[in-house]
Design a protein around this motif. Sequence first.
Motif, mmCIF file in Angstrom:
data_model
loop_
_atom_site.group_PDB
_atom_site.id
_atom_site.type_symbol
_atom_site.label_atom_id
_atom_site.label_comp_id
_atom_site.label_asym_id
_atom_site.label_seq_id
_atom_site.Cartn_x
_atom_site.Cartn_y
_atom_site.Cartn_z
ATOM 1 N N TRP A 241 0.849 -1.192 0.000
ATOM 2 C CA TRP A 241 0.000 0.000 0.000
ATOM 3 C C TRP A 241 0.883 1.240 0.000
ATOM 4 C CZ3 TRP A 241 -4.456 -2.469 -0.480
ATOM 5 C CH2 TRP A 241 -5.600 -1.691 -0.687
ATOM 6 N N THR A 242 0.479 2.310 -0.690
ATOM 7 C CA THR A 242 1.322 3.514 -0.714
ATOM 8 C C THR A 242 0.502 4.790 -0.570
ATOM 9 O OG1 THR A 242 1.213 3.757 -3.132
ATOM 10 C CG2 THR A 242 3.008 2.402 -2.261
ATOM 11 N N ARG A 243 1.205 5.837 -0.229
ATOM 12 C CA ARG A 243 0.648 7.172 -0.008
ATOM 13 C C ARG A 243 0.478 7.902 -1.344
ATOM 14 N NH1 ARG A 243 3.761 12.128 0.515
ATOM 15 N NH2 ARG A 243 5.655 11.030 -0.089
ATOM 16 N N THR A 244 -0.530 8.736 -1.467
ATOM 17 C CA THR A 244 -0.607 9.618 -2.634
ATOM 18 C C THR A 244 0.463 10.698 -2.447
ATOM 19 O OG1 THR A 244 -2.957 9.182 -2.777
ATOM 20 C CG2 THR A 244 -2.156 11.067 -4.007
ATOM 21 N N GLN A 245 1.328 10.847 -3.450
ATOM 22 C CA GLN A 245 2.539 11.664 -3.305
ATOM 23 C C GLN A 245 2.222 13.157 -3.504
ATOM 24 O OE1 GLN A 245 6.012 9.804 -3.173
ATOM 25 N NE2 GLN A 245 4.460 8.457 -2.256
ATOM 26 N N LYS A 246 1.697 13.751 -2.463
ATOM 27 C CA LYS A 246 1.221 15.144 -2.490
ATOM 28 C C LYS A 246 2.227 16.120 -3.126
ATOM 29 C CE LYS A 246 -0.583 18.490 0.841
ATOM 30 N NZ LYS A 246 -0.789 18.725 2.263
ATOM 31 N N GLU A 247 3.497 15.943 -2.787
ATOM 32 C CA GLU A 247 4.509 16.898 -3.247
ATOM 33 C C GLU A 247 4.740 16.852 -4.758
ATOM 34 O OE1 GLU A 247 4.819 14.150 -1.549
ATOM 35 O OE2 GLU A 247 6.838 13.312 -1.533
ATOM 36 N N ARG A 248 4.195 15.834 -5.419
ATOM 37 C CA ARG A 248 4.383 15.742 -6.888
ATOM 38 C C ARG A 248 3.231 16.395 -7.646
ATOM 39 N NH1 ARG A 248 9.323 14.689 -5.489
ATOM 40 N NH2 ARG A 248 9.605 12.676 -4.493
ATOM 41 N N PHE A 249 2.224 16.887 -6.924
ATOM 42 C CA PHE A 249 1.065 17.503 -7.594
ATOM 43 C C PHE A 249 1.282 18.999 -7.756
ATOM 44 C CE2 PHE A 249 -0.662 13.556 -6.310
ATOM 45 C CZ PHE A 249 -1.810 13.319 -7.034
ATOM 46 N N LYS A 250 1.116 19.492 -8.990
ATOM 47 C CA LYS A 250 1.231 20.945 -9.200
ATOM 48 C C LYS A 250 -0.021 21.618 -8.670
ATOM 49 C CE LYS A 250 4.415 20.986 -13.075
ATOM 50 N NZ LYS A 250 4.213 19.690 -13.747
ATOM 51 N N ASN A 251 -1.164 20.941 -8.842
ATOM 52 C CA ASN A 251 -2.444 21.513 -8.447
ATOM 53 C C ASN A 251 -2.995 20.756 -7.231
ATOM 54 O OD1 ASN A 251 -5.162 22.080 -8.230
ATOM 55 N ND2 ASN A 251 -5.463 22.290 -10.460
ATOM 56 N N LYS A 252 -3.052 21.443 -6.096
ATOM 57 C CA LYS A 252 -3.430 20.777 -4.844
ATOM 58 C C LYS A 252 -4.879 20.275 -4.868
ATOM 59 C CE LYS A 252 0.584 21.114 -3.137
ATOM 60 N NZ LYS A 252 1.480 20.006 -3.483
ATOM 61 N N LYS A 253 -5.707 20.905 -5.717
ATOM 62 C CA LYS A 253 -7.097 20.454 -5.825
ATOM 63 C C LYS A 253 -7.138 19.033 -6.422
ATOM 64 C CE LYS A 253 -11.286 21.856 -7.875
ATOM 65 N NZ LYS A 253 -11.259 21.890 -9.314
ATOM 66 N N ASN A 254 -6.274 18.819 -7.394
ATOM 67 C CA ASN A 254 -6.198 17.472 -7.992
ATOM 68 C C ASN A 254 -5.775 16.437 -6.949
ATOM 69 O OD1 ASN A 254 -6.769 18.775 -10.322
ATOM 70 N ND2 ASN A 254 -4.744 18.522 -11.258
ATOM 71 N N TYR A 255 -4.901 16.861 -6.051
ATOM 72 C CA TYR A 255 -4.464 15.953 -4.980
ATOM 73 C C TYR A 255 -5.642 15.593 -4.082
ATOM 74 C CZ TYR A 255 -2.564 14.532 -0.477
ATOM 75 O OH TYR A 255 -2.338 13.856 0.700
ATOM 76 N N PRO A 284 6.002 7.253 4.874
ATOM 77 C CA PRO A 284 4.948 7.542 5.826
ATOM 78 C C PRO A 284 3.553 7.254 5.265
ATOM 79 C CG PRO A 284 5.687 9.581 4.789
ATOM 80 C CD PRO A 284 6.570 8.491 4.277
ATOM 81 N N ARG A 285 2.655 6.854 6.163
ATOM 82 C CA ARG A 285 1.259 6.703 5.750
ATOM 83 C C ARG A 285 0.513 7.948 6.211
ATOM 84 N NH1 ARG A 285 -1.414 2.713 10.341
ATOM 85 N NH2 ARG A 285 0.195 3.201 11.860
ATOM 86 N N VAL A 286 -0.435 8.367 5.426
ATOM 87 C CA VAL A 286 -1.204 9.563 5.821
ATOM 88 C C VAL A 286 -2.690 9.255 5.689
ATOM 89 C CG1 VAL A 286 0.528 11.350 5.433
ATOM 90 C CG2 VAL A 286 -0.748 10.491 3.488
ATOM 91 N N GLY A 287 -3.105 8.182 6.342
ATOM 92 C CA GLY A 287 -4.526 7.870 6.359
ATOM 93 C C GLY A 287 -4.933 6.689 5.497
ATOM 94 N N GLU A 288 -4.006 6.155 4.674
ATOM 95 C CA GLU A 288 -4.436 5.080 3.767
ATOM 96 C C GLU A 288 -4.403 3.684 4.410
ATOM 97 O OE1 GLU A 288 -2.070 7.219 3.031
ATOM 98 O OE2 GLU A 288 -0.210 6.085 3.062
ATOM 99 N N ILE A 289 -3.819 3.576 5.598
ATOM 100 C CA ILE A 289 -3.998 2.352 6.403
ATOM 101 C C ILE A 289 -4.422 2.840 7.787
ATOM 102 C CG2 ILE A 289 -2.952 0.301 7.442
ATOM 103 C CD1 ILE A 289 -0.936 0.175 5.244
#
Length: 325
Positions: A241-255, A284-289
Amino acid sequence: MTQKGLFNKINGNFKNKDIVSLRQFDTKSIYKLFKVTKKMADIAKHAKSSNILKGNIVTLLFYEPSSRTFGSFAAAAKQLSGHTIEIINPTDFSSVSKGETFEDTIRVFEAYCDLIVLRHPEKGAAQKAAEIAKFVPVINAGDGIGEHPTQALLDLYTIYQKFGKLNNLTGLFAGDLLNGRTVKSLLRGLSLFSNNIAYLLSPKQLKLSREDFDDFKKSGLKLIEIENKKDIPKNANFWYWTRTQKERFKNKKNYEEVKNKFIVTKKVLQDFGNKDMILMHPLPRVGEILPEVDGDKRAVYLTSEIRNGMYIRMALLSLVLGKIK
Ligand code: NCD
């Protein structure tokens, strides 16, 4: 000082090699690393003092945040009596903030140490550093959305520890498969062994890139994309299981739209898992488990997967620095 050879295939000999990608590995080199890792686990578990890296200095040059990778490399060097130079966030706190080029920074640190561990936000940065450093090997601790070879090696070791093999396995990869570098390195690692199947569960926007998909397929890995938890195979040996990589999103709404689309709860594990599997996560996990799953004996992300990270890194440092043959 002799010049090192540039990053190339390991072929059972780690000495002075840059470790940039899982592409450099073959099965023989992986098993050799595991053998040394087992010895390292023995040293660490029993707090045996070891001088394997006595006299060695390792630079940890981290341009991106990190806790586990940084901490476990530092601990690995120290367990073996090596020293570390620890540079965190050089963009803010060193000559890099004065405008120093990446090239100069690498040249400077290679003069102070025997090996550089590099984390950097740009894909390809580790390879670039390996080319710049003329004398000391570079280990990639994560290059943007590229690779994270040492994480994949500890993940392979964790799987091997549980199942005693790295072929004929079925794994489920879930989360951000587009940007997750640990996923890509682990898929490449699994593709070195025969008859492995990877189910890929992600939101449409975070599917493995077509380029990576075709590349892994060509190397012999069977890939099956799914979009719904109910399509998870009952016989999976492991879930990654993995985290959605927030720092790779240009648009935070898409994240916000895609984050935590798939969450492991007790019920999910009960409905779609099986009793012999393991549940992994690079953290790190941020809510996905959910924490309610942590006590399940199949959950290894806070136990063996973490510890294996230090053992694998102890082994890699010893082999690359030529202290163990
Ligand atoms: C991973 C990374 O940095 O790619 N973390 C780690 O090193 N264990 C995973 C992540 O950040 O999601």
